[in-house]
Design a protein around this motif. Structure first.
Motif, PDB file in Angstrom:
ATOM      1  N   GLY A  50       0.833  -1.188   0.000  1.00 20.46           N
ATOM      2  CA  GLY A  50       0.000   0.000   0.000  1.00 20.46           C
ATOM      3  C   GLY A  50       0.869   1.240   0.000  1.00 20.46           C
ATOM      4  N   LEU A  51       0.270   2.353  -0.355  1.00 20.51           N
ATOM      5  CA  LEU A  51       0.967   3.639  -0.341  1.00 20.51           C
ATOM      6  C   LEU A  51       0.135   4.648   0.427  1.00 20.51           C
ATOM      7  N   VAL A  52       0.805   5.501   1.188  1.00 27.78           N
ATOM      8  CA  VAL A  52       0.140   6.621   1.833  1.00 27.78           C
ATOM      9  C   VAL A  52       0.238   7.777   0.849  1.00 27.78           C
ATOM     10  N   GLU A  53      -0.909   8.228   0.367  1.00 21.16           N
ATOM     11  CA  GLU A  53      -0.939   9.283  -0.622  1.00 21.16           C
ATOM     12  C   GLU A  53      -0.815  10.647   0.042  1.00 21.16           C
ATOM     13  N   PRO A  54      -0.504  11.692  -0.727  1.00 26.72           N
ATOM     14  CA  PRO A  54      -0.289  13.021  -0.153  1.00 26.72           C
ATOM     15  C   PRO A  54      -1.459  13.548   0.695  1.00 26.72           C
ATOM     16  N   ASP A  55      -2.688  13.117   0.364  1.00 29.59           N
ATOM     17  CA  ASP A  55      -3.847  13.561   1.143  1.00 29.59           C
ATOM     18  C   ASP A  55      -4.094  12.657   2.350  1.00 29.59           C
ATOM     19  N   HIS A  56      -3.133  11.793   2.675  1.00 31.55           N
ATOM     20  CA  HIS A  56      -3.190  10.842   3.798  1.00 31.55           C
ATOM     21  C   HIS A  56      -4.253   9.769   3.617  1.00 31.55           C
ATOM     22  N   THR A  57      -4.569   9.466   2.370  1.00 33.08           N
ATOM     23  CA  THR A  57      -5.414   8.322   2.049  1.00 33.08           C
ATOM     24  C   THR A  57      -4.493   7.129   1.853  1.00 33.08           C
ATOM     25  N   GLY A  58      -4.881   5.981   2.370  1.00 33.19           N
ATOM     26  CA  GLY A  58      -4.125   4.766   2.123  1.00 33.19           C
ATOM     27  C   GLY A  58      -4.627   4.129   0.843  1.00 33.19           C
ATOM     28  N   HIS A  59      -3.713   3.686  -0.002  1.00 33.31           N
ATOM     29  CA  HIS A  59      -4.090   3.058  -1.265  1.00 33.31           C
ATOM     30  C   HIS A  59      -3.478   1.667  -1.299  1.00 33.31           C
ATOM     31  N   VAL A  60      -4.309   0.639  -1.208  1.00 24.15           N
ATOM     32  CA  VAL A  60      -3.830  -0.729  -1.336  1.00 24.15           C
ATOM     33  C   VAL A  60      -3.615  -0.954  -2.824  1.00 24.15           C
ATOM     34  N   THR A  61      -2.348  -1.051  -3.234  1.00 23.72           N
ATOM     35  CA  THR A  61      -2.056  -1.154  -4.658  1.00 23.72           C
ATOM     36  C   THR A  61      -2.058  -2.584  -5.153  1.00 23.72           C
ATOM     37  N   THR A  62      -1.694  -3.538  -4.318  1.00 26.54           N
ATOM     38  CA  THR A  62      -1.705  -4.933  -4.750  1.00 26.54           C
ATOM     39  C   THR A  62      -1.723  -5.880  -3.557  1.00 26.54           C
ATOM     40  N   VAL A  63      -2.440  -6.967  -3.737  1.00 27.09           N
ATOM     41  CA  VAL A  63      -2.485  -8.062  -2.759  1.00 27.09           C
ATOM     42  C   VAL A  63      -2.388  -9.342  -3.578  1.00 27.09           C
ATOM     43  N   GLY A  64      -1.492 -10.233  -3.182  1.00 27.69           N
ATOM     44  CA  GLY A  64      -1.370 -11.496  -3.902  1.00 27.69           C
ATOM     45  C   GLY A  64      -1.082 -12.645  -2.954  1.00 27.69           C
ATOM     46  N   VAL A  65      -1.686 -13.782  -3.242  1.00 24.57           N
ATOM     47  CA  VAL A  65      -1.448 -15.002  -2.466  1.00 24.57           C
ATOM     48  C   VAL A  65      -1.212 -16.129  -3.469  1.00 24.57           C
ATOM     49  N   ALA A  66      -0.162 -16.905  -3.249  1.00 23.40           N
ATOM     50  CA  ALA A  66       0.159 -18.028  -4.130  1.00 23.40           C
ATOM     51  C   ALA A  66      -1.067 -18.927  -4.269  1.00 23.40           C
ATOM     52  N   PRO A  67      -1.365 -19.375  -5.474  1.00 21.41           N
ATOM     53  CA  PRO A  67      -2.571 -20.179  -5.694  1.00 21.41           C
ATOM     54  C   PRO A  67      -2.723 -21.360  -4.741  1.00 21.41           C
ATOM     55  N   GLU A  68      -1.647 -22.053  -4.446  1.00 23.77           N
ATOM     56  CA  GLU A  68      -1.740 -23.232  -3.571  1.00 23.77           C
ATOM     57  C   GLU A  68      -1.878 -22.873  -2.089  1.00 23.77           C
ATOM     58  N   HIS A  69      -1.814 -21.583  -1.744  1.00 27.81           N
ATOM     59  CA  HIS A  69      -1.965 -21.154  -0.349  1.00 27.81           C
ATOM     60  C   HIS A  69      -3.232 -20.325  -0.133  1.00 27.81           C
ATOM     61  N   ARG A  70      -4.096 -20.274  -1.123  1.00 27.44           N
ATOM     62  CA  ARG A  70      -5.338 -19.501  -0.997  1.00 27.44           C
ATOM     63  C   ARG A  70      -6.334 -20.250  -0.120  1.00 27.44           C
ATOM     64  N   ARG A  71      -7.321 -19.520   0.336  1.00 29.55           N
ATOM     65  CA  ARG A  71      -8.383 -20.069   1.189  1.00 29.55           C
ATOM     66  C   ARG A  71      -7.860 -20.457   2.574  1.00 29.55           C
ATOM     67  N   ARG A  72      -6.857 -19.732   3.050  1.00 28.94           N
ATOM     68  CA  ARG A  72      -6.291 -19.974   4.379  1.00 28.94           C
ATOM     69  C   ARG A  72      -6.216 -18.676   5.177  1.00 28.94           C
ATOM     70  N   THR A  73      -7.028 -17.713   4.844  1.00 31.89           N
ATOM     71  CA  THR A  73      -7.159 -16.395   5.482  1.00 31.89           C
ATOM     72  C   THR A  73      -5.920 -15.510   5.340  1.00 31.89           C
ATOM     73  N   LEU A  74      -5.018 -15.839   4.423  1.00 30.82           N
ATOM     74  CA  LEU A  74      -3.817 -15.010   4.271  1.00 30.82           C
ATOM     75  C   LEU A  74      -4.141 -13.612   3.758  1.00 30.82           C
ATOM     76  N   ALA A  75      -5.005 -13.489   2.767  1.00 30.67           N
ATOM     77  CA  ALA A  75      -5.353 -12.159   2.250  1.00 30.67           C
ATOM     78  C   ALA A  75      -6.009 -11.327   3.352  1.00 30.67           C
ATOM     79  N   ARG A  76      -6.856 -11.938   4.136  1.00 31.45           N
ATOM     80  CA  ARG A  76      -7.509 -11.239   5.245  1.00 31.45           C
ATOM     81  C   ARG A  76      -6.459 -10.743   6.248  1.00 31.45           C
ATOM     82  N   ARG A  77      -5.509 -11.599   6.598  1.00 32.03           N
ATOM     83  CA  ARG A  77      -4.456 -11.222   7.550  1.00 32.03           C
ATOM     84  C   ARG A  77      -3.549 -10.134   6.990  1.00 32.03           C
ATOM     85  N   LEU A  78      -3.216 -10.245   5.702  1.00 29.57           N
ATOM     86  CA  LEU A  78      -2.380  -9.219   5.073  1.00 29.57           C
ATOM     87  C   LEU A  78      -3.103  -7.869   5.029  1.00 29.57           C
TER      88      LEU A  78
END
Length: 183
Positions: free
Chosen positions: A95-123
């Motif tokens: 993520g990036l903190v933008e000049p107006d102090h908005t947080g921008h989640v630019t990318t989230v990725g989880v390896a296909p074989e590790h999906r469905r284990r709440t990793l994206a939620r935790r990240l």
């Protein structure tokens, strides 16, 4: 988007380093009891993160290595990785903190074989925590209009769809802008 707009044309460029054409062993599926640690993601993990991104986004929308270099060295970056007990990266969020102090989640990725284990939620929880520490009160992200599972995840985390972004992705696909208040 304002901070990254000038880099957008490079995000989806073809990788500068050719992907290996040699046959590699297919990653084995982890056991359901696997444990993962969430750790900071830094420039020292650039190549590992870029290679994982290539696996996560096989539809031609993976970021270039140059974009990851920018994202991981930007002073406004807030980034984390999920690793196995053996230290192998299996997920990331940037993520990036933008000049107006908005947080921008630019990318989230989880390896296909590790999906469905709440990793994206935790990240996502970790990057939101990082944003809070930097006085961010509003977080935004873009998601593919056709990616219902991701939309469902983000909605369960408190994000709301606020706008449709026609032809947002380089393949012409629409995106959705989602927002969440951290206040």
């Amino acid at each position: 988007m304002a901070v990254l707009k000038k880099f957008r044309s490079r995000w989806w460029s073809h990788p500068e380093v050719p992907l290996s054409t040699e046959k590699k062993e297919k990653p084995s599926a982890p056991s359901w009891g696997s444990r993962y640690d969430i750790r900071p993601l830094t420039i020292s993990q650039l190549d590992e993160c870029w290679r994982l991104d290539q696996r996560c986004f096989i539809d031609g929308e993976a970021y270039s290595r140059e974009t990851f270099d920018y994202l991981l060295t930007a002073p406004e970056a807030v980034s984390y990785r999920a690793v196995t007990p053996g230290g192998v990266m299996v997920g990331f969020v940037i993520g990036l903190v933008e000049p107006d102090h908005t947080g921008h989640v630019t990318t989230v990725g989880v390896a296909p074989e590790h999906r469905r284990r709440t990793l994206a939620r935790r990240l996502m929880a970790q990057v939101e925590d990082g944003f809070r520490k930097r006085q961010v009160r509003l977080v935004r992200l873009e998601v593919r209009a056709v990616n219902a599972p991701a939309q469902k995840l983000y909605e369960s985390l408190g994000y709301s769809i606020t706008q449709r972004l026609p032809r947002y992705y380089s393949n012409g696909g629409d995106g959705l802008l989602m927002l969440k208040s951290l206040a």
